[in-house]
Design a protein around this motif. Sequence first.
Motif, PDB file in Angstrom:
ATOM      1  N   SER A   7       1.099  -1.389   0.065  1.00  0.00           N
ATOM      2  CA  SER A   7       0.014  -0.125   0.010  1.00  0.00           C
ATOM      3  C   SER A   7       1.023   0.731   0.239  1.00  0.00           C
ATOM      4  O   SER A   7       0.449   2.185   0.720  1.00  0.00           O
ATOM      5  CB  SER A   7      -0.639  -0.124   0.981  1.00  0.00           C
ATOM      6  OG  SER A   7      -0.071  -0.476   2.875  1.00  0.00           O
ATOM      7  N   GLU A   8       1.630   1.358  -1.178  1.00  0.00           N
ATOM      8  CA  GLU A   8       3.192   2.335  -0.861  1.00  0.00           C
ATOM      9  C   GLU A   8       2.116   3.729  -1.951  1.00  0.00           C
ATOM     10  O   GLU A   8       1.045   3.435  -2.256  1.00  0.00           O
ATOM     11  CB  GLU A   8       3.976   1.751  -1.853  1.00  0.00           C
ATOM     12  CG  GLU A   8       4.665   0.810  -1.145  1.00  0.00           C
ATOM     13  CD  GLU A   8       5.602   1.658   0.148  1.00  0.00           C
ATOM     14  OE1 GLU A   8       5.745   2.360   0.709  1.00  0.00           O
ATOM     15  OE2 GLU A   8       5.182   0.638   1.576  1.00  0.00           O
ATOM     16  N   TRP A  10       2.451   4.901  -4.439  1.00  0.00           N
ATOM     17  CA  TRP A  10       3.065   4.987  -5.655  1.00  0.00           C
ATOM     18  C   TRP A  10       2.054   4.283  -6.724  1.00  0.00           C
ATOM     19  O   TRP A  10       1.022   3.906  -7.271  1.00  0.00           O
ATOM     20  CB  TRP A  10       4.596   4.984  -6.425  1.00  0.00           C
ATOM     21  CG  TRP A  10       4.913   3.638  -5.358  1.00  0.00           C
ATOM     22  CD1 TRP A  10       5.568   3.735  -4.840  1.00  0.00           C
ATOM     23  CD2 TRP A  10       5.473   2.572  -6.151  1.00  0.00           C
ATOM     24  NE1 TRP A  10       6.411   2.247  -4.359  1.00  0.00           N
ATOM     25  CE2 TRP A  10       5.962   1.923  -5.859  1.00  0.00           C
ATOM     26  CE3 TRP A  10       4.656   2.024  -7.293  1.00  0.00           C
ATOM     27  CZ2 TRP A  10       6.018   0.161  -6.242  1.00  0.00           C
ATOM     28  CZ3 TRP A  10       4.843   1.261  -7.661  1.00  0.00           C
ATOM     29  CH2 TRP A  10       5.199  -0.206  -7.131  1.00  0.00           C
TER      30      TRP A  10
END
Length: 82
Positions: A7-8, A10
């Motif tokens: 769940s970054e 980007w």
Amino acid sequence: MLHLFGSEPWAMGMAVATAIGMMQFTGSLHPPSGAVALVVMMTKAQWQFLFTPALEGSIILVLCAVVFNNLAHERTYPKYWL
């Protein structure tokens, strides 16, 4: 995207962009649906989220549109599906 990249920030952007790109490709563009991809990424939802509430909510909305739009005799919805 969630299972591949986590769940970054980007990856959240890529998930929304991919969802909207696929909707453009299929001719079913509805930008608020990109929020579904964002909600999945932010909450780390399971695959079940695709069925409840996403699929069930979509089915209910289409059924309501068909019923309410066809109550008036001069309107027909959907024009191309039937």
